[in-house]
Design an enzyme around this catalytic site. Structure first.
Site, PDB file in Angstrom:
ATOM      1  CD  GLU A 161      -2.986  -1.298   2.464  1.00  0.00           C
ATOM      2  OE1 GLU A 161      -3.986  -1.486   2.140  1.00  0.00           O
ATOM      3  OE2 GLU A 161      -2.532  -0.478   3.345  1.00  0.00           O
ATOM      4  CD  GLU A 320      -4.205  -5.750   3.018  1.00  0.00           C
ATOM      5  OE1 GLU A 320      -5.151  -5.148   3.387  1.00  0.00           O
ATOM      6  OE2 GLU A 320      -3.027  -5.720   2.900  1.00  0.00           O
ATOM      7  CG  PHE A 370     -10.541  -4.986  18.362  1.00  0.00           C
ATOM      8  CD1 PHE A 370     -11.726  -6.038  18.958  1.00  0.00           C
ATOM      9  CD2 PHE A 370      -9.901  -4.282  18.983  1.00  0.00           C
ATOM     10  CE1 PHE A 370     -11.600  -6.353  20.126  1.00  0.00           C
ATOM     11  CE2 PHE A 370      -9.941  -4.563  20.567  1.00  0.00           C
ATOM     12  CZ  PHE A 370     -10.809  -5.481  21.077  1.00  0.00           C
TER      13      PHE A 370
END
Length: 717
Positions: A161, A320, A370
């Site tokens: 990225e 992704e 998370f």
């Protein structure tokens, strides 16, 4: 377009090397050694056949300067390979080890306020730092030398990225590089002064040594727009140069395997000018994260439409996406039942031949703990992991059916996207700061879907001559060459739809004179057969003023209206402003939407903003006049209209290059069940679908698609 690298697709470790790739980022260095056994067992259960490895592992590979330790990585790659899982091996340079920052703090970026960007996150380095590049390229060469002959490493993954955290750097290295970049671009300082309009606000520079970066200049200061636009281009080019340096360092040692880096294309972000980047990879890959809310599927399809164009119609790679919620948004919505499967197969429907996630095993600590994963915190006995296994089976079914390598059928319309126009719409010097070119592309894309049609999204710089219709939504910046291409397209018989705020500036952010839109020295106005003198800008900030204006065709505009004061004799006014609000703003009967013949084609002007519902209504109105607006290519290449298609269904087709086999994808865009009939071919995937039998017969004539459903059929000649 410039010359591109040849398309090369990474092999799997199957007998043929083919198949839909399925897996995700794998970070075994975050876990105890004994976890590897369970990971490989569960990967086998899920059908995983590829992982991206070592993306953030520089400190594990080089724990202290100059001491390289590959044993742990050798062990992981060997275990994966023997289990039939291929490795997309990263250059590991996305995040440097802390020892490098301690030894060389000068590699840290600087923000626009002059503050050092400290280490501890990703990409805490200057793209123009010669010191950082030296360390990064040394690591690349070490990896290439060590793994050049490893049969389990089937692709190279450069960086990660690029530009996520260091897109904008204001360091001394960046300043020196920017000056060099400007000199290479303009040649003479007079040319730069002309391009930047430095006569304004006493900004004339006498040499390239006086060129400055657009740093913070005070609370209410406005950056010179041409300077800012060049700085955007420069930042893109510096990171692209860094990627190419990494790629070339590895390719000199290990030339036989394909190279990629993961783009970041969604309609909430399109960080780089990926039309440039796509030519420098062997296969195009993307990280896509869904937009929560009712636009979820449409946004995915719009982003993927651009990805397919960047790949020039060749299959591309989802590097992704997420099994459920992420952790980095203000609202981290989870996916509903069926969306894990539906989203993944939607990417396939739009041309992807690889479906991967971030990440395999959900982290127990760190900034992304998370962020959902293929194997969640709760373990294998979970809805998410069962969904991952179900997806693996579906992708294997598609592989067995021969889908891999087929290409997405092109639509009849190209919506044009231009990264430079997206950058330009962020300027704080425009008539409205609410412009957003990329979001307008999305609204037009959704408008086509709502009208029962489908469009492609194509970079402005690419070849779109083969389409019947092109749409330019808020393409703010157009060069003279761009306008000539557009006019030639119309002359040759094409239909051009030009939106408001399109062609207001050239590539230097200069305003064309003589009226709006001024791009192309008046050629764009000539093609459209209109001339506007001023912009009418609406918004809630103007208390007590009308917040919307109606059009004579029943549509409504709420942001921007061009005050068209003259039209050519052969221009047809399709809609004008009307009603009390129009009269209040002195726009009553002013043309809002026009049509003008140009050569053998037609130029349509939409001189105001419309939401996606209004766009759909406009397309239906136009479709009754111009057949090509609802055109889709058929198997023979000719055009046929799909104007009666159910707008609740997104329908795409992928074909083999010889045309002998086609795969039809039907996705439910709505929140309710939708019945469809007369589908092509035999069903191979019917996810959340129920067959509809014919009356007095057992033969299936259609399907009812529940929410988040997808039907995939195969037809062989």
């Amino acid at each position: 377009m410039t010359t591109r690298r040849a398309f090369r697709w990474p092999s799997l470790l199957t007998e043929s090397g083919r198949g839909i790739a399925f897996g995700g980022d794998y970070n075994p260095d975050q876990w105890p050694e004994e976890t590897l056994d369970e990971d490989i067992r569960l990967m086998g259960e899920a059908g995983v056949n590829v992982v991206s490895l070592a993306i953030f592992s520089w400190d594990k590979i080089e724990p202290v300067e100059g001491a390289f330790t590959f044993e742990w990585l050798d062990h992981v790659i060997d275990r994966l390979g023997k289990a039939g899982i291929a490795v997309d091996l990263a250059s590991a340079t996305a995040t440097a080890p802390l020892w490098l920052y301690e030894s060389h703090p000068e590699v840290l970026p600087v923000d626009r306020y002059g503050h050092i960007v400290n280490a501890g996150s990703r990409q805490s380095w200057q793209p123009t730092s010669p010191v950082f590049k030296e360390y990064a390229l040394r690591l690349c060469r070490k990896l290439a030398e060590h793994y050049k002959d490893n049969p389990y490493v089937t692709a190279w993954h450069m960086g990660n990225e690029y530009g996520w955290n260091n897109r904008y750097d204001y360091s001394d290295n960046a300043l020196a590089a920017f000056r060099t970049w400007c000199e290479a671009k303009y040649g003479t300082i007079d040319a730069l002064n002309e391009a930047w309009g430095t006569a304004f606000w006493s900004q004339h520079v006498n040499s390239f040594d006086e060129v400055l970066l657009p740093c913070h200049m005070g609370g209410d200061a406005m950056v010179n727009p041409p300077q800012q636009l060049d700085y955007e281009r420069f930042g893109n080019d510096m990171l692209l140069d860094f990627y190419k340096a990494e790629r070339d360092a590895i390719e000199q040692i290990c030339p036989g395997k394909p190279f990629t880096t993961n783009f970041m294309v969604s309609t909430d972000q399109c960080v780089m000018d990926y039309a440039k980047w796509a030519g420098e990879v062997d296969f195009v890959s993307n990280d896509h994260y869904f937009h929560e809310g009712e636009s979820h599927l449409d946004e995915l399809a719009c982003s993927d439409a651009l990805m397919d164009s960047l790949a020039l119609g060749k299959p591309w790679y989802v590097m992704e996406h997420s099994t459920s919620a992420v952790q980095w948004k203000p609202l981290n919505a989870r996916k509903r039942a069926g969306e894990l499967m539906r989203d993944s197969l939607a990417h396939v429907a739009m041309g992807a031949d690889a479906i991967c996630f971030f990440q395999w095993r959900q982290s127990v600590s760190g900034a992304e703990a998370f962020h959902s994963a293929m194997l969640p915190h709760a373990g294998a006995d979970t809805k998410i992991f069962r969904g991952v296994c179900e997806l693996g089976e579906a992708l294997q079914t598609l592989s067995d059916a021969g889908l891999q390598g087929t290409e997405l059928e092109r639509a009849g319309t190209a919506i044009l996207f231009n990264a430079e126009s997206e950058w330009a719409t962020r300027s704080e010097t425009l008539p409205s700061m609410k412009l957003n070119h990329w979001h307008d592309v999305r609204d037009w894309y959704r408008g086509f879907l709502d009208a029962g049609l489908r469009a492609d999204v194509v970079p402005l710089a690419y070849d779109w001559a083969g389409y019947k219709t092109i749409v330019l939504p808020t393409v703010l910046s157009l060069s003279d060459e761009d306008v000539r291409r557009i006019a030639d397209f119309a002359k040759a018989g094409g239909t051009v739809i030009v939106g408001y705020a399109t062609g207001l500036i050239d590539e230097h952010f200069h305003i064309g004179l003589g009226g709006y839109p001024g791009a192309g020295n008046g050629l764009l106005r000539d093609m459209l057969g209109i001339r506007s003198e001023e912009f009418n800008i609406l918004g809630e900030e103007a208390e007590g003023e009308p917040s919307e204006i109606g059009l004579s065709n029943g549509l409504t505009t709420r942001l921007w209206q061009d005050d068209v004061t003259s039209v050519a004799a052969d221009t047809t006014v399709l809609a004008s402003y009307t009603g009390e609000s129009a009269a209040d703003w002195e726009l009553e009967r002013t043309p809002a939407i026009t049509s003008h013949p140009y050569g053998n084609g037609t130029a349509i002007y939409v001189g105001c903003d419309l939401d996606r519902h209004a766009i759909a209504q406009l397309l239906k109105q136009l479709g009754s006049r111009w057949r090509e607006l609802s055109a889709q290519p058929t198997e023979g290449g000719e055009l046929t209209t799909h104007s009666t298609a159910d707008p609740r269904i997104l329908h795409t087709v992928r074909r083999t290059t010889d045309g002998s086999t086609r795969f039809d994808f039907y996705l439910n865009r709505s929140n309710q069940s939708v019945a469809i009939s007369n589908t092509e071919g035999e069903p191979i995937i019917a996810y959340r679908c129920e067959p509809t039998p014919a009356i007095a017969s057992d033969k299936t004539t259609g399907y009812t698609l529940a929410r988040n459903a997808i039907l995939i059929t195969k037809t062989t000649r």
